[in-house]
Design an enzyme around this catalytic site. Structure first.
Site, short mmCIF file in Angstrom:
data_model
loop_
_atom_site.label_atom_id
_atom_site.label_comp_id
_atom_site.label_asym_id
_atom_site.label_seq_id
_atom_site.Cartn_x
_atom_site.Cartn_y
_atom_site.Cartn_z
N ASP A 253 -10.18 -3.28 2.76
CA ASP A 253 -9.37 -2.22 3.37
C ASP A 253 -8.61 -1.48 2.28
OD1 ASP A 253 -8.25 -0.51 5.15
OD2 ASP A 253 -6.92 -1.96 6.10
N GLY A 333 1.28 3.96 11.63
CA GLY A 333 1.64 4.97 10.66
C GLY A 333 2.05 4.40 9.32
N SER A 335 0.30 2.16 7.76
CA SER A 335 -0.91 1.79 7.04
C SER A 335 -1.01 2.52 5.71
CB SER A 335 -2.14 2.13 7.88
OG SER A 335 -2.39 1.14 8.83
#
Length: 381
Positions: A253, A333, A335
């Site tokens: 990620d 938000g 992230s």
């Protein structure tokens, strides 16, 4: 960009226009609070006092102890050799604790300045067990799994409401066959922390809002689930910043975005209400148990502890490996935002469960892995 608007950018001010540099120390909100000797900025120290319930002096002392533990860890790892079973920072004693599988290695570790604990399994065996579990396909009721050096086990986390599910039971049974495993429950399944567009936030890609992580030479790093390679990135005001030059999710990620169109990078992680919060001076990896703080566009500054490393997190989109788990809260938000320990960059926010009202846990992708993957250089002060 006018100075008055800089305060609205949140973490996107990692990519400020030239007005930031021109404002200089004479502008109160742009004046840096850091010095080369300071362990952290005033804002970060305040956040740690709030979230840990410590005095200012206790925060400074803890950061110094954690810095020493971080520097010591690779040395004692080498000294322990094949007997090494993992390590973590003990906030009560202020020392690094090293797990070892025999008494001789324990004496070597103590002589090097760390505390030692005898355990049953080596880190090599525990990592091999986790690797075998990584090869399994996990159902949604399995939250994550990681090596716990203190327990000398691989911990498999199962969502409490799903622990009797047949697929979960099957997965747990196969995991136990892989090696030393213990099962724990968690309240909720993890999810990523992207969010729909909201005016005034750091950056957008499509209809998703995320947070900038750390400046690198030529751009910034962030979370991969925030956008795919080639997607354009806009700032809080809708102006173009650049494009995703690389992105990986799931499996990993992480991503990086190039900087163009008049934006540039600065080596800071911002607090809220000031421009300069914390200068970034490196990316030495903090040990398990160390304090860590996160900055994101939704919930701003929050602090907690490093709980686990090399954890595999099972999102609904697929598993993500080599994550670090923390007790820091986050919300939609946040992230891609910054995880920092002292003045050392740690990683970019990926996902978690819970919120900053009731608490929860959050994972980040370690920043050094991102730098190595894309051949990037962290922008440091």
């Amino acid at each position: 960009m006018r100075h008055a608007t800089v305060l609205r950018t949140g973490l996107s001010a990692l990519l400020l226009l030239g007005a930031w540099a021109a404002a200089g120390p004479s502008t109160a909100s742009a004046a840096p609070t850091d010095s080369a000797e300071a362990p952290a900025s005033a804002a970060l120290l305040t956040a740690m006092q709030r979230d840990f319930g410590l005095t200012g002096g206790e925060v400074v002392a803890r950061l110094a102890e954690e810095k020493a533990a971080t520097a010591l860890e690779p040395k004692v790892r080498r000294a322990a050799g094949s007997a090494f079973g993992g390590s973590w920072f003990d906030a009560k004693t202020g020392k690094l604790v090293v797990a070892v599988t025999n008494a001789g290695a324990a004496e070597t570790v103590r002589a090097a300045g760390a505390d030692a604990r005898l355990v049953e399994h080596s880190a090599e065996r525990l990592d091999a067990t986790k690797a075998r579990i990584d090869a399994l396909r996990a159902p949604s009721g399995v939250s994550s799994w990681h090596v716990d050096p203190a327990a000398s086990r691989v911990v498999v986390n199962v969502v409490a409401s799903e622990q009797r599910d047949n697929d979960v039971r099957t997965f747990v049974a196969k995991a136990r066959e892989a090696g030393p495993v213990t099962v724990e429950t968690t309240a909720e399944a993890p999810q990523t922390f992207a969010a729909g567009t909201v005016g005034g936030d750091p950056y957008y890609t499509g209809n998703v809002r995320c947070s900038i992580g750390f400046s690198v030479h030529g751009g910034f790093v962030t979370a991969g689930h925030c956008g795919g390679t080639g997607q354009s990135v806009r700032g809080w005001d809708g102006s173009a910043i650049g494009n995703f030059q690389g992105s990986s999710f799931p499996g990993d990620d992480y991503a990086w975005v190039n900087v163009a169109n008049g934006w540039w990078t600065v080596p800071v992680v911002l607090g809220w209400g000031t421009v300069s919060d914390q200068l970034v001076r490196g990316s030495n990896e903090a040990p398990i148990g160390a304090s860590i703080c996160r900055s994101g566009s939704t919930t701003r500054w929050h602090c907690g502890n490093v709980l686990a490393k090399n954890e595999t997190v099972n999102y609904s989109q697929g598993a993500v490996r080599q994550m670090t788990k923390t007790s820091v809260c986050a919300e939609g938000g946040d992230s891609g935002g910054s995880f920092i320990s002292g003045d050392q960059a740690q990683g970019v926010t990926s996902g978690g469960w819970g919120n900053c009202s009731g608490g929860g846990e959050t994972w980040y992708q370690p920043v050094n892995e991102i730098l190595n993957r894309y051949g990037l250089t962290l922008h440091t002060a």
